[in-house]
Design an enzyme around this catalytic site. Structure first.
Site, short mmCIF file in Angstrom:
data_model
loop_
_atom_site.label_atom_id
_atom_site.label_comp_id
_atom_site.label_asym_id
_atom_site.label_seq_id
_atom_site.Cartn_x
_atom_site.Cartn_y
_atom_site.Cartn_z
N ASP A 1 -54.99 35.69 -29.76
CA ASP A 1 -53.72 35.39 -30.41
C ASP A 1 -52.64 35.89 -29.46
O ASP A 1 -52.40 37.09 -29.35
CB ASP A 1 -53.66 36.10 -31.77
CG ASP A 1 -52.30 35.95 -32.46
OD1 ASP A 1 -51.40 35.31 -31.87
OD2 ASP A 1 -52.15 36.48 -33.57
N LYS B 1 -42.94 34.79 -24.67
CA LYS B 1 -43.33 33.54 -25.34
C LYS B 1 -42.12 32.67 -25.63
O LYS B 1 -42.22 31.45 -25.67
CB LYS B 1 -44.06 33.90 -26.64
CG LYS B 1 -44.79 32.76 -27.31
CD LYS B 1 -45.65 33.31 -28.45
CE LYS B 1 -46.31 32.23 -29.25
NZ LYS B 1 -47.16 32.81 -30.32
N GLU C 1 -51.84 28.15 -34.67
CA GLU C 1 -52.00 29.43 -35.37
C GLU C 1 -52.31 29.27 -36.86
O GLU C 1 -53.24 29.91 -37.36
CB GLU C 1 -50.76 30.31 -35.14
CG GLU C 1 -50.75 30.86 -33.72
CD GLU C 1 -49.38 31.34 -33.23
OE1 GLU C 1 -48.46 31.45 -34.06
OE2 GLU C 1 -49.24 31.58 -32.03
N ASP D 1 -46.67 30.90 -41.75
CA ASP D 1 -46.91 31.82 -40.62
C ASP D 1 -45.58 32.21 -39.99
O ASP D 1 -44.98 31.43 -39.25
CB ASP D 1 -47.83 31.11 -39.60
CG ASP D 1 -48.10 31.97 -38.37
OD1 ASP D 1 -47.57 33.09 -38.27
OD2 ASP D 1 -48.87 31.51 -37.50
#
Lengths: 170, 659
Positions: free
Chosen positions: B35, B97, B197, B219
């Site tokens: 992850d 990210k 995800e 999420d």
């Protein structure tokens, strides 16, 4: 459309507009399990590309079969008429003079009606679009591909009208 | 009138028979799940069908801060890097990210880095010092994090890993996904699959409790928000629709709260240092407000403040409402209404915020599920999928994911013509036939974009390419069919075929963002050397420890009993000393690899084996004179058996029976 790109053949379904939703879903799961690229992770490029192409075909067919409009258009195509082509023989039939006048009238109502009349007008066009699809399905059931194609072309005009008025809606 | 239909590409079409040898080249049980988060990253294993588990450091934490410090070479990653952040803000990179697959113009949020874009579409961070400038791409920074996670997994596995499943936000576009995949390759990983995800979370939940039905996964991570609607049925996880915002997350809560705290303290123009401090204080306060309704916050050099949960909730409500709009759209795209769902799953650390839970419960009209740690559930799912893809004999699942954003082509006047709609199940292909407008025309430029907007300039530019090789024919007679293929990772490839001759043409696609294929290859080569080094270095270190242990044991024995000829004849002693000298020589080279060290140890063990045997016999004889080895072993075995029997009873029960 060749035999192996016929979504009906791929899903073992008869070539007609009425389909069993459950049959499609069950067959889709079965085909997806068999064709998924995850099955060939770690194999060579050719095997992986083939899997991607197979799975793409399954997904494309699934999309067509689940959607009543795409399904009707696919049947017309299997009947030898391609709505995305302008070929005079095998392409989309030209809309009739009468139909074009109908569209012009709708456009005029759109301009005159103002925002207040928009909802009513959209409901009207939506009903015409549905009716065109129903007529196309009836023609397909009767094996009359050209007539079905004409109704589907009309439906696309109505759909475009709806898409455009939705985009400009406040 | 234009319309585009989606087709398969025709070629190679055939339904697969399940193949048995397909996993021959893989190494089952050696797939790892990663992850790769904005704030924290995790690596998990689920080898050979085992339950997934997140790998933890010595302090028990599975979260590796997604922070890379270029203060050393190779760079430091994780907590060690985080500790250097205040001291070296420009050389310590966090939340990278948010920069993945982006251009300079996209970076509209505050950050402490020196960014540049000398090559169009290729963002670089200057992480060097004043005297030694050095630039890295966000992809390389992510690769450093992935490499750390890979090493962690390999230390646990005791051998190199085979491949990895890396999770990405469902809402990541092609450029962001490509950058992530490139980072994996640069880190020396075979990327089996990029997994969305929410899909990973659904996999963890679904397999955990044999779920069937319709689920929403909400999420909210550190920097991204995703929502997916899935149908679970007989081991098939079918994503029906997905939505989100790849630039909205818990970090935004921190920023909003930090600004509020500074304002409350009367700081109008905070320094970089004050901003960073306020953000850290905000994050800590946010976490405290999960349990408490009021907390106290101190910013350096300023009076203490009181902060209520109500204040915090008012600040984040507009952000949370943005996520709910995406939820409603996803439900609509799936053709569902909230009451039809069978469950709502919460994922991501930011779903710990009570207000978020409350709003999600309201929007979906049911209390959400959060019983798997929301920080770990994505890594669990990734580990399960990695185990399956490594070829383990685990009951297979099929993940049917979708492309989150429509793919389109720029046409006349900058209008976008959609060729693949959002939420189409991937892989999927679209074919377009292009024709010539003039007789002398032999090429045309095609611009591929991704997004829902009408105009190309409002969408993400993915790639441009020059379609060449159009035959010299009268206008509209030449036909070139271009296939736009989205693979199972939602990554685009383009191929073309001239329809008159059927000849396939190669299409050189220049991605708008990110590294070119050659640059990735070069970085992969660099890292392969490097990754091999890392692994070799660890192996060598282990071999050195082992050899050292054997040498020490032998030296001790020689010192104690080496003078006894009956234990060690002269010729044998000479051979032993020679082997010891060879071992010393092997260890004298500080760069020695594992191989020579292991050879020296094997040689030493072989030569010393008779000596060891004689010593053992002597020890036994001393303790149990007159008994055979067989007798001794039996005596020892009986002793052990007695211990076992006793262990089955408590002393209190045994004692009364004693005479």
């Amino acid at each position: 459309m060749s035999a192996d790109t016929d979504p009906f053949a791929l899903f073992d379904l008869p070539r007609r507009h009425t389909v069993g939703r459950d049959a499609i879903e069950a067959r889709y799961l079965e085909l997806s399990r068999a064709a998924h690229p995850d099955n060939v992770v770690g194999e060579g490029t050719a095997a992986r590309r083939a899997a991607v192409e197979r799975a793409s075909a399954v997904n494309a067919a699934y999309r067509v079969l689940r959607d009543p409009v795409l399904r009707a258009e696919a049947l017309v195509k299997l009947g030898g008429l391609d709505l995305d082509s302008t070929d005079p023989e095998r392409g989309a039939p030209h809309p009739t003079q009468e139909f074009l006048l109908e569209m012009i009238e709708l456009r005029e109502r759109l301009e005159d009606g103002g925002p207040a009349g928009l909802d009513a007008l959209r409901d009207d066009v939506d009903a015409r679009s549905e009716a065109a699809l129903d007529a196309a399905i009836a023609a397909l059931d009767a094996g009359e591909f050209r007539r079905a194609a004409e109704h589907l072309v009309a439906r696309r005009y109505f759909q475009r009208f709806l898409d455009e008025t939705e985009a400009s809606a406040p | 009138m234009t319309s585009v239909s989606i087709h398969d590409t025709g070629a190679l079409f055939q339904i697969a028979e399940p193949t048995d040898q397909r996993r021959a080249q893989r190494r089952p049980g050696r797939g790892i799940g990663i992850d790769l988060g904005t704030t924290n990253s995790l690596v998990a294993l689920a080898p050979h069908g085992a339950a997934p588990r997140v790998l933890r450091d010595s302090s028990g934490s599975g979260l590796v801060p997604s922070v890379v410090a270029y203060t050393a070479d190779p760079p430091l990653v994780g907590r060690a890097a985080q500790a250097l952040q205040a001291e070296h803000p420009a050389q310590v990179v966090s939340s990278v990210k948010r920069l993945m697959g982006r251009g300079l113009a996209d970076i509209t949020f505050a950050h402490p880095y020196h960014l540049s874009e000398e090559t169009p579409g290729l963002l670089r961070l200057d992480i060097g010092s004043a005297d030694a400038p050095r630039r890295v791409t966000p992809t390389e920074v992510s690769a450093a994090i992935l490499r750390e996670l890979k090493l962690r997994a390999e230390a646990e596995l005791g051998e190199p890993c085979d491949g990895a499943v890396i999770t990405v936000p469902a809402y990541f576009d092609d450029a962001q996904r490509q950058a992530t995949r490139d980072a994996g390759r640069i880190a020396g990983l075979q990327v089996y699959r990029l997994l969305a995800e929410p899909t990973a979370a659904a996999l963890a939940y679904g397999l955990d409790r044999g779920g069937e039905g319709l689920f929403a996964v909400y999420d909210l991570g550190g920097g991204t928000f995703d929502v997916s609607i899935l149908r679970l049925h007989k081991g098939v996880f079918q994503v029906l629709a997905t939505g989100g915002d790849s630039a909205l997350g818990g970090d935004d809560f921190d920023r909003a709260l930090a600004a509020h705290l500074l304002k409350k303290s009367g700081v109008a123009e905070p320094s970089r240092h004050q901003l960073d401090g306020a953000r850290l204080a905000a994050r800590a306060a946010k976490e405290r407000l999960t349990e408490e309704t009021v907390t106290r916050v101190t910013l350096a050099g300023l009076p203490e403040l009181e902060l209520t949960r109500g204040e915090f909730e008012a600040l984040i409500e507009p952000l949370a409402q943005r996520t709910l709009r995406a939820c409603r759209q996803a439900l609509k795209d799936a053709g569902l209404r909230a009451p039809e769902l069978d469950g709502v799953v919460l994922v991501g650390g930011s779903t710990r915020v009570p207000k978020v839970r409350e709003l999600v419960a309201e929007a979906f009209k049911r209390p959400p599920l959060a019983d798997i740690d929301p920080d770990e559930v994505v890594a669990w799912g990734a580990a399960i999928q990695a185990d399956i893809l490594s070829g383990s004999a685990r009951e297979g699942v099929t993940l049917l994911d979708v492309v989150p954003l429509s793919l389109g082509l720029e046409t006349m006047g900058g209008i976008v013509e959609k060729i693949i709609p959002r939420n189409a199940t991937i892989p999927i292909a679209a074919r377009q036939v292009f024709t010539n407008y003039a007789e002398h025309q032999t090429g045309m430029v095609i611009h591929v974009v991704q997004g829902e907007r009408e105009l190309a300039r409002d969408c993400r530019s993915l790639a441009r390419f020059d379609l060449k090789g159009i035959p010299r024919l009268p206008p509209s007679m030449a036909r070139v069919e271009v296939t736009f293929q989205l693979d199972a990772d939602a990554l685009l490839t383009v191929s073309a075929r001239e329809l008159m001759t059927g000849v396939r043409q190669s299409v050189e696609v220049k991605p708008t963002y990110g590294l070119s294929e050659e640059e990735v290859d070069r970085l992969v080569m660099d890292s392969l050397d490097h990754a091999g080094d890392d692994y070799a270095r660890r192996n060598a270190a282990e071999a050195r420890v082992e050899l050292g242990r054997v040498v020490l044991a032998l030296r001790t024995a020689l010192a104690e009993v080496g003078h006894l000829r009956e234990l060690l004849p002269d010729d044998e002693r000479a051979r032993l000393e020679a082997a010891l000298a060879a071992a010393d020589a092997a260890m004298a080279d500080p760069d020695a690899l594992a191989d020579p060290l292991n050879r020296a140890r094997t040689a030493l063990e072989k030569v010393s084996e008779p000596f060891a045997r004689r010593r053992m016999e002597r020890a036994l004889n001393a303790g149990m004179a007159g008994k055979s080895l067989h007798d001794i072993e039996r005596a020892l075995a009986d002793d052990e058996a007695l211990h076992e029997k006793r262990a089955g009873h408590t002393p209190e029960l045994l004692e009364p029976e004693e005479p």
